[in-house]
Each structure stands twice: as structure tokens, then as C-alpha cells.
Design a protein around this motif. Structure first.
Motif, PDB file in Angstrom:
ATOM      1  N   LEU A  10       0.864  -1.182   0.000  1.00 53.73           N
ATOM      2  CA  LEU A  10       0.000   0.000   0.000  1.00 53.73           C
ATOM      3  C   LEU A  10       0.897   1.227   0.000  1.00 53.73           C
ATOM      4  N   LYS A  12       1.226   5.608  -0.498  1.00 51.80           N
ATOM      5  CA  LYS A  12       0.488   6.853  -0.297  1.00 51.80           C
ATOM      6  C   LYS A  12       1.454   7.991  -0.597  1.00 51.80           C
ATOM      7  N   GLU A  59      -9.060  -9.501   1.772  1.00 53.45           N
ATOM      8  CA  GLU A  59      -8.937  -8.255   1.006  1.00 53.45           C
ATOM      9  C   GLU A  59      -9.194  -8.509  -0.473  1.00 53.45           C
ATOM     10  N   TYR A  61      -9.048  -6.821  -4.306  1.00 49.72           N
ATOM     11  CA  TYR A  61      -8.422  -5.786  -5.137  1.00 49.72           C
ATOM     12  C   TYR A  61      -8.877  -5.971  -6.581  1.00 49.72           C
ATOM     13  N   THR A  68     -10.612  -0.707  -2.885  1.00 47.72           N
ATOM     14  CA  THR A  68     -10.386  -2.050  -2.376  1.00 47.72           C
ATOM     15  C   THR A  68     -11.370  -2.266  -1.229  1.00 47.72           C
ATOM     16  N   ASP A  85     -10.996   1.093   1.141  1.00 51.98           N
ATOM     17  CA  ASP A  85     -10.045   2.152   0.803  1.00 51.98           C
ATOM     18  C   ASP A  85     -10.329   2.629  -0.613  1.00 51.98           C
ATOM     19  N   THR A  87      -8.733   3.915  -3.765  1.00 54.75           N
ATOM     20  CA  THR A  87      -7.375   3.796  -4.303  1.00 54.75           C
ATOM     21  C   THR A  87      -7.418   3.961  -5.816  1.00 54.75           C
ATOM     22  N   ALA A  90      -5.794  -1.238  -8.727  1.00 52.92           N
ATOM     23  CA  ALA A  90      -4.671  -2.045  -8.249  1.00 52.92           C
ATOM     24  C   ALA A  90      -3.800  -2.506  -9.416  1.00 52.92           C
ATOM     25  N   GLU A 100      -2.405   2.360  -4.553  1.00 51.50           N
ATOM     26  CA  GLU A 100      -2.117   3.714  -4.060  1.00 51.50           C
ATOM     27  C   GLU A 100      -3.332   4.259  -3.337  1.00 51.50           C
ATOM     28  N   ASP A 101      -3.182   4.498  -2.048  1.00 53.35           N
ATOM     29  CA  ASP A 101      -4.238   5.023  -1.182  1.00 53.35           C
ATOM     30  C   ASP A 101      -4.496   6.485  -1.524  1.00 53.35           C
TER      31      ASP A 101
END
Length: 159
Positions: A10, A12, A59, A61, A68, A85, A87, A90, A100-101
Motif C-alpha cells: 500500500l 500513499k 482483502e 483488489y 479495495t 479504501d 485507491t 490495483a 495507491e491510497d
């Protein structure tokens, strides 16, 4: 192939936020589902839910969606809820997944009684709306979509 180990990363703002191993449950083209234990140190108490050692995350994706979805299970096997989240799509590869958050999050309690939009202040402060307006717009649309799904039954998304 299910059962194999992959790495979840992950990021950011261009930096790695967390990286951890996970077990593949489902690989289906644009979707990867994995299982991993709570990867951070200690307990994280959000007020509406606690993530703690022993918790298990399933999880999900997607390489074609701007979010996600993480099912959060207690050590005893009860569903706590879904932490979503927002994002960029993915990047799913043979050795794992990178996401990417974008700061926006959504919490849906296990019984569906709580659907909480989170971190909208962080998102506004991130500057994404100025630096990448298209991504910022897609992030807000994804949050709105997930909120509707959360109120209607997020589980259907995962089937």
C-alpha cells in the motif's frame, strides 16, 4: 492459483505505507482476493471498530476499480465489518498487488447499521483535486458508489 503467497503493498503520496505477505484466495482476471493477518503493530482503535492482533483481513483488489474492500474478521471468527479504501486501480502481478491510497475510506459494520465516510478532510488536504483532478473526481465517485453498496449490502459486490 489459490494458496500461494503474495506481497501486498500500500503506497500513499509516492511512499510505501505498509507491505505484508498474504495468501491468495481468488485470482479472477481483474480481481485478486487474499487473506492476511492484521499487519500493523498493536491495536488500532477507530472508535467504531478496533483492529487488533489476531484479526484476519480478507482483502479484495481490482485492476479496473478505484477501491479495495477488506473484510475484517475477529480472531474468534466473527465478522467486524468492511473497511474500504479508495485507491487507484490495483496493479496486480505475479508476485503481488500494489495499490495507491487516495485518503478516502468507508466503513460498513457487519450488520450494516453503520456506513461511515472517513478521512474526507485528509483527502481535501492532500491536494489531489489540484494535482490530478480526474483522479480526485474518480475517487469521489468511487466513495459515493461504495456508500450506496454499503447501504444496500456490500456482500453482493464480493460474489
Amino acid at each position: 492459483m489459490s494458496g500461494r503467497s503474495v506481497e501486498v503493498t500500500l503506497t500513499k503520496a509516492g511512499r510505501t505505507k505498509i507491505r505484508y505477505p498474504a495468501e491468495v484466495l481468488v485470482e479472477d482476471g481483474a480481481r485478486l482476493s487474499v487473506r492476511a493477518p492484521w499487519a500493523a503493530e498493536g491495536v488500532r482503535d477507530f472508535g467504531f471498530v478496533r483492529f487488533e492482533p489476531g484479526d484476519v483481513f480478507v482483502e479484495h483488489y481490482w485492476s479496473d476499480r478505484w477501491y479495495t474492500v477488506k473484510e475484517v474478521w475477529s480472531a474468534e471468527g466473527s465478522l467486524k465489518g468492511w473497511y474500504c479504501d479508495i485507491t487507484r486501480p490495483a496493479v496486480i502481478g505475479g508476485s503481488g498487488v500494489v495499490v495507491e491510497d487516495l485518503d478516502l475510506d468507508l466503513w460498513v459494520s457487519a450488520d450494516g447499521s453503520e456506513v461511515l465516510r472517513l478521512d474526507e478532510d485528509e483527502f481535501a488536504a492532500s491536494g489531489l483535486a489540484a494535482s490530478d483532478p480526474e483522479a480526485a473526481e474518480r475517487a469521489v465517485v468511487a466513495l459515493d458508489e461504495l456508500e450506496v453498496l454499503g447501504r444496500e449490502g456490500l456482500v453482493e459486490l464480493l460474489r
